[in-house]
Write a protein that holds these residues in place. Structure first.
Motif, PDB file in Angstrom:
ATOM      1  N   SER A 183       0.819  -1.205   0.000  1.00 39.54           N
ATOM      2  CA  SER A 183       0.000   0.000   0.000  1.00 39.54           C
ATOM      3  C   SER A 183       0.856   1.259   0.000  1.00 39.54           C
ATOM      4  O   SER A 183       0.475   2.282  -0.584  1.00 39.54           O
ATOM      5  CB  SER A 183      -0.936   0.003   1.210  1.00 39.54           C
ATOM      6  OG  SER A 183      -0.193  -0.017   2.423  1.00 39.54           O
ATOM      7  N   GLY A 184       2.046   1.180   0.634  1.00 38.23           N
ATOM      8  CA  GLY A 184       2.952   2.314   0.617  1.00 38.23           C
ATOM      9  C   GLY A 184       3.532   2.577  -0.750  1.00 38.23           C
ATOM     10  O   GLY A 184       3.810   3.726  -1.117  1.00 38.23           O
ATOM     11  N   VAL A 185       3.727   1.518  -1.540  1.00 37.11           N
ATOM     12  CA  VAL A 185       4.234   1.679  -2.907  1.00 37.11           C
ATOM     13  C   VAL A 185       3.146   2.237  -3.816  1.00 37.11           C
ATOM     14  O   VAL A 185       3.385   3.143  -4.630  1.00 37.11           O
ATOM     15  CB  VAL A 185       4.757   0.330  -3.450  1.00 37.11           C
ATOM     16  CG1 VAL A 185       5.100   0.445  -4.934  1.00 37.11           C
ATOM     17  CG2 VAL A 185       5.978  -0.122  -2.661  1.00 37.11           C
ATOM     18  N   ILE A 186       1.942   1.697  -3.692  1.00 39.03           N
ATOM     19  CA  ILE A 186       0.847   2.128  -4.561  1.00 39.03           C
ATOM     20  C   ILE A 186       0.386   3.530  -4.194  1.00 39.03           C
ATOM     21  O   ILE A 186       0.103   4.363  -5.072  1.00 39.03           O
ATOM     22  CB  ILE A 186      -0.332   1.145  -4.462  1.00 39.03           C
ATOM     23  CG1 ILE A 186       0.105  -0.251  -4.904  1.00 39.03           C
ATOM     24  CG2 ILE A 186      -1.504   1.614  -5.319  1.00 39.03           C
ATOM     25  CD1 ILE A 186      -0.966  -1.307  -4.743  1.00 39.03           C
ATOM     26  N   PHE A 187       0.311   3.797  -2.903  1.00 38.20           N
ATOM     27  CA  PHE A 187      -0.133   5.110  -2.431  1.00 38.20           C
ATOM     28  C   PHE A 187       0.965   5.713  -1.551  1.00 38.20           C
ATOM     29  O   PHE A 187       0.879   5.679  -0.317  1.00 38.20           O
ATOM     30  CB  PHE A 187      -1.439   4.982  -1.633  1.00 38.20           C
ATOM     31  CG  PHE A 187      -2.557   4.345  -2.397  1.00 38.20           C
ATOM     32  CD1 PHE A 187      -3.272   5.061  -3.334  1.00 38.20           C
ATOM     33  CD2 PHE A 187      -2.882   3.005  -2.187  1.00 38.20           C
ATOM     34  CE1 PHE A 187      -4.302   4.464  -4.046  1.00 38.20           C
ATOM     35  CE2 PHE A 187      -3.909   2.412  -2.885  1.00 38.20           C
ATOM     36  CZ  PHE A 187      -4.627   3.140  -3.822  1.00 38.20           C
ATOM     37  N   PRO A 188       2.009   6.263  -2.159  1.00 34.48           N
ATOM     38  CA  PRO A 188       3.133   6.813  -1.383  1.00 34.48           C
ATOM     39  C   PRO A 188       2.701   8.008  -0.546  1.00 34.48           C
ATOM     40  O   PRO A 188       1.665   8.643  -0.800  1.00 34.48           O
ATOM     41  CB  PRO A 188       4.141   7.221  -2.464  1.00 34.48           C
ATOM     42  CG  PRO A 188       3.346   7.371  -3.707  1.00 34.48           C
ATOM     43  CD  PRO A 188       2.217   6.403  -3.608  1.00 34.48           C
ATOM     44  N   ALA A 189       3.507   8.310   0.447  1.00 34.54           N
ATOM     45  CA  ALA A 189       3.158   9.354   1.420  1.00 34.54           C
ATOM     46  C   ALA A 189       2.951  10.710   0.760  1.00 34.54           C
ATOM     47  O   ALA A 189       2.101  11.498   1.203  1.00 34.54           O
ATOM     48  CB  ALA A 189       4.258   9.449   2.477  1.00 34.54           C
ATOM     49  N   GLU A 190       3.699  11.004  -0.321  1.00 37.23           N
ATOM     50  CA  GLU A 190       3.576  12.324  -0.934  1.00 37.23           C
ATOM     51  C   GLU A 190       2.277  12.503  -1.725  1.00 37.23           C
ATOM     52  O   GLU A 190       1.903  13.623  -2.066  1.00 37.23           O
ATOM     53  CB  GLU A 190       4.768  12.605  -1.852  1.00 37.23           C
ATOM     54  CG  GLU A 190       4.919  11.651  -3.033  1.00 37.23           C
ATOM     55  CD  GLU A 190       5.832  10.482  -2.701  1.00 37.23           C
ATOM     56  OE1 GLU A 190       6.414   9.897  -3.639  1.00 37.23           O
ATOM     57  OE2 GLU A 190       5.965  10.176  -1.506  1.00 37.23           O
ATOM     58  N   VAL A 191       1.595  11.401  -2.014  1.00 38.87           N
ATOM     59  CA  VAL A 191       0.352  11.482  -2.779  1.00 38.87           C
ATOM     60  C   VAL A 191      -0.873  11.442  -1.859  1.00 38.87           C
ATOM     61  O   VAL A 191      -1.929  11.970  -2.202  1.00 38.87           O
ATOM     62  CB  VAL A 191       0.290  10.333  -3.819  1.00 38.87           C
ATOM     63  CG1 VAL A 191      -1.051  10.315  -4.551  1.00 38.87           C
ATOM     64  CG2 VAL A 191       1.426  10.468  -4.815  1.00 38.87           C
ATOM     65  N   ARG A 192      -0.747  10.845  -0.719  1.00 39.62           N
ATOM     66  CA  ARG A 192      -1.909  10.671   0.162  1.00 39.62           C
ATOM     67  C   ARG A 192      -2.560  11.977   0.586  1.00 39.62           C
ATOM     68  O   ARG A 192      -3.795  12.040   0.677  1.00 39.62           O
ATOM     69  CB  ARG A 192      -1.515   9.837   1.384  1.00 39.62           C
ATOM     70  CG  ARG A 192      -1.145   8.413   1.024  1.00 39.62           C
ATOM     71  CD  ARG A 192      -1.108   7.502   2.229  1.00 39.62           C
ATOM     72  NE  ARG A 192      -0.619   6.170   1.877  1.00 39.62           N
ATOM     73  CZ  ARG A 192      -0.685   5.113   2.669  1.00 39.62           C
ATOM     74  NH1 ARG A 192      -1.244   5.222   3.859  1.00 39.62           N
ATOM     75  NH2 ARG A 192      -0.207   3.944   2.272  1.00 39.62           N
ATOM     76  N   PRO A 193      -1.815  13.059   0.875  1.00 41.94           N
ATOM     77  CA  PRO A 193      -2.501  14.328   1.188  1.00 41.94           C
ATOM     78  C   PRO A 193      -3.374  14.827   0.040  1.00 41.94           C
ATOM     79  O   PRO A 193      -4.439  15.417   0.278  1.00 41.94           O
ATOM     80  CB  PRO A 193      -1.345  15.294   1.477  1.00 41.94           C
ATOM     81  CG  PRO A 193      -0.222  14.420   1.909  1.00 41.94           C
ATOM     82  CD  PRO A 193      -0.361  13.168   1.094  1.00 41.94           C
ATOM     83  N   LEU A 194      -2.937  14.600  -1.198  1.00 41.73           N
ATOM     84  CA  LEU A 194      -3.733  15.004  -2.348  1.00 41.73           C
ATOM     85  C   LEU A 194      -5.012  14.179  -2.428  1.00 41.73           C
ATOM     86  O   LEU A 194      -6.094  14.707  -2.702  1.00 41.73           O
ATOM     87  CB  LEU A 194      -2.920  14.849  -3.634  1.00 41.73           C
ATOM     88  CG  LEU A 194      -1.567  15.581  -3.668  1.00 41.73           C
ATOM     89  CD1 LEU A 194      -0.814  15.263  -4.961  1.00 41.73           C
ATOM     90  CD2 LEU A 194      -1.783  17.086  -3.544  1.00 41.73           C
ATOM     91  N   LEU A 195      -4.883  12.877  -2.203  1.00 43.57           N
ATOM     92  CA  LEU A 195      -6.059  12.010  -2.195  1.00 43.57           C
ATOM     93  C   LEU A 195      -6.984  12.371  -1.032  1.00 43.57           C
ATOM     94  O   LEU A 195      -8.219  12.319  -1.176  1.00 43.57           O
ATOM     95  CB  LEU A 195      -5.626  10.547  -2.087  1.00 43.57           C
ATOM     96  CG  LEU A 195      -4.878   9.960  -3.295  1.00 43.57           C
ATOM     97  CD1 LEU A 195      -4.363   8.558  -2.974  1.00 43.57           C
ATOM     98  CD2 LEU A 195      -5.790   9.912  -4.523  1.00 43.57           C
ATOM     99  N   SER A 196      -6.416  12.725   0.104  1.00 43.52           N
ATOM    100  CA  SER A 196      -7.231  13.103   1.263  1.00 43.52           C
ATOM    101  C   SER A 196      -8.064  14.350   0.973  1.00 43.52           C
ATOM    102  O   SER A 196      -9.225  14.454   1.402  1.00 43.52           O
ATOM    103  CB  SER A 196      -6.343  13.350   2.483  1.00 43.52           C
ATOM    104  OG  SER A 196      -5.679  12.168   2.873  1.00 43.52           O
ATOM    105  N   ALA A 197      -7.475  15.293   0.241  1.00 44.70           N
ATOM    106  CA  ALA A 197      -8.215  16.506  -0.115  1.00 44.70           C
ATOM    107  C   ALA A 197      -9.404  16.162  -1.010  1.00 44.70           C
ATOM    108  O   ALA A 197     -10.521  16.660  -0.802  1.00 44.70           O
ATOM    109  CB  ALA A 197      -7.297  17.501  -0.815  1.00 44.70           C
ATOM    110  N   LEU A 198      -9.183  15.300  -1.991  1.00 40.43           N
ATOM    111  CA  LEU A 198     -10.277  14.877  -2.865  1.00 40.43           C
ATOM    112  C   LEU A 198     -11.336  14.101  -2.070  1.00 40.43           C
ATOM    113  O   LEU A 198     -12.543  14.267  -2.295  1.00 40.43           O
ATOM    114  CB  LEU A 198      -9.742  14.014  -4.003  1.00 40.43           C
ATOM    115  CG  LEU A 198      -8.875  14.722  -5.050  1.00 40.43           C
ATOM    116  CD1 LEU A 198      -8.320  13.701  -6.036  1.00 40.43           C
ATOM    117  CD2 LEU A 198      -9.679  15.782  -5.783  1.00 40.43           C
TER     118      LEU A 198
END
Length: 427
Positions: free
Chosen positions: A55-70
């Motif tokens: 899950s860390g590879v598919i959804f790396p830490a730098e992308v999760r804030p962007l997904l959280s906003a959506l």
């Protein structure tokens, strides 16, 4: 946002969209609401099955804030839809069954949930026991109104007393639950925010007495000659979207949560001509919310669910949570309906329907995790409860339903006020 973040964000969104649609369709094929498959999609991508590395590879830490906003925008839109579809007109003429079933199906889960929370406090929440107990009680009392409406439509119960009574009970239960949750959030957020809550009453009054008439006025002058008529106006839709975002931002500033502002704005939406105003807005909002933004929320919620390291005591807690959740709702609705005069089979069917929790429960649990009221383990167990109770509704109702179709206690009433003309994934 860097180029690599952009690439990963788009790829993640495509993965989420495809997996949610596939598992949602699979859920419908086996007689379950699509939301069950979509929630499971999030759990599937989380650490439970494949560990945190994948899950860390598919959804790396730098992308999760962007997904959280959506995901946050998606939840706000979902709560707006819940508010719009929560038609209080179904409460008229509900009678003794609706009154007693609503009260009992809310009071008993609250009481049992609070009692179980007292037992779980040592491992759940030591810093704010009052907030934890209240939150846990509220989480046990939730019924997912949108999911319930879809189940009732799919099971051909829309024109029966059972269907309309279930929707009325769910409406009352959810109004009580959101009100109580607002109190819990106010307690959990700290003393420095409490002074702002004085503004909540005038804000609600403003929404009802000023914003609602203004929306009706704007709909008359904003539709013009655009396709879709009164509700199809892009200008009016822009006003509605802007208003719900402002309302959500205001309740967040009050120290509550943005979901309350979004819900309230949806609840004050005027119907217009025979409901066309609301339906026109929903025709535009539901597809974007249900197809893309909510699945993002499902996945992010699933990434926080980790069932791979459960101990024997954890499984015992899960069994207790399931028992309290199912028993509280079922017995509360059954006892209340019997007091109201409904026969035993109808009361059993009502209790089964009101056990539907779905995405509404997931939103409540997300609020608890965000505020620190729930820890990650209890959050995971509660998500399992939400999926289980929603999954059981269809099979149990199919078992009870054949004996209900022509009961004299369940006469036909005519079309029930639910939206049965959409295939939105919000179900």
């Amino acid at each position: 946002m860097t180029a690599s973040q952009t690439v990963l964000l788009f790829l993640d969104l495509a993965l989420i969209l495809g997996l949610a649609r596939a598992l949602g369709a699979l859920a419908r094929k086996i007689g379950q609401p699509s939301v069950v498959g979509e929630i499971f999609a999030g759990v599937l991508l989380g650490p439970t099955l494949f560990g945190s590395h994948l899950s860390g590879v598919i959804f790396p830490a730098e992308v999760r804030p962007l997904l959280s906003a959506l995901a946050g925008v998606g939840v706000a839109l979902f709560m707006f839809v819940v508010g719009v579809e929560l038609d209080l007109g179904i409460l008229r003429g509900g009678g003794r069954v609706t009154l007693w079933a609503s009260l009992c199906s809310t009071a008993l889960p609250l009481a049992l949930g609070a009692a179980l929370a007292l037992f779980l406090i040592p491992t759940g929440q030591k810093d704010s026991p009052t907030g934890f107990v209240l939150f846990f009680a509220v989480a046990m009392s939730v019924t997912a109104f949108p999911v319930l409406a879809r189940i009732i439509a799919d099971r051909k119960l829309a024109n029966t007393t059972l269907g309309t009574t279930a929707l009325a009970c769910a409406a009352i239960a959810d109004l009580l639950a959101w009100s109580l949750l607002a109190i819990v959030v106010a307690i959990a957020t700290g003393e420095e925010f409490h002074w702002r809550l004085v503004l909540l009453v005038p804000f609600v009054a403003l929404m009802i007495l000023a914003v609602r008439p203004l929306l009706l006025w704007a709909s008359r002058f904003g539709s013009g000659n655009e396709p879709g008529g009164q509700g199809g106006s892009r200008n009016f839709l822009a006003i509605v979207l802007g208003g719900l975002l402002v309302s959500a931002a205001f309740t967040e500033w009050l120290g509550l949560h943005y979901i309350f502002g979004a819900f309230l704005f949806g609840a004050v939406m005027p119907r217009g001509r025979g409901g066309k105003l609301r339906s026109g807005v929903l025709d535009r909002v539901e597809p974007l919310c249900g197809l893309l933004l909510l699945p993002v929320y499902f996945v992010l919620s699933g990434l926080k669910v980790d069932l791979s390291h459960l101990s024997g005591s954890d499984l015992g807690q899960l069994a207790a949570i399931l028992s309290v959740a199912i028993t509280g709702k079922f017995l509360g609705a059954y006892i209340g309906a019997r007091i109201g005069g409904l026969d035993s089979r109808g009361s059993a069917a009502l209790g089964t329907l009101l056990n539907t929790r779905g995405l509404t429960e997931l939103v409540v649990l997300g609020v608890g995790l965000e505020l620190g009221v729930l820890d990650s383990k209890l959050y995971s167990l509660m998500v399992v409860m939400a999926i289980t109770t929603t999954s059981l509704t269809g099979p149990l109702l199919a078992w009870i339903r054949p004996s209900l179709g022509k009961d004299p206690e369940l006469p036909d009433l005519g079309p029930a006020p639910i939206r049965d003309d959409h295939t939105t994934p919000i179900s």
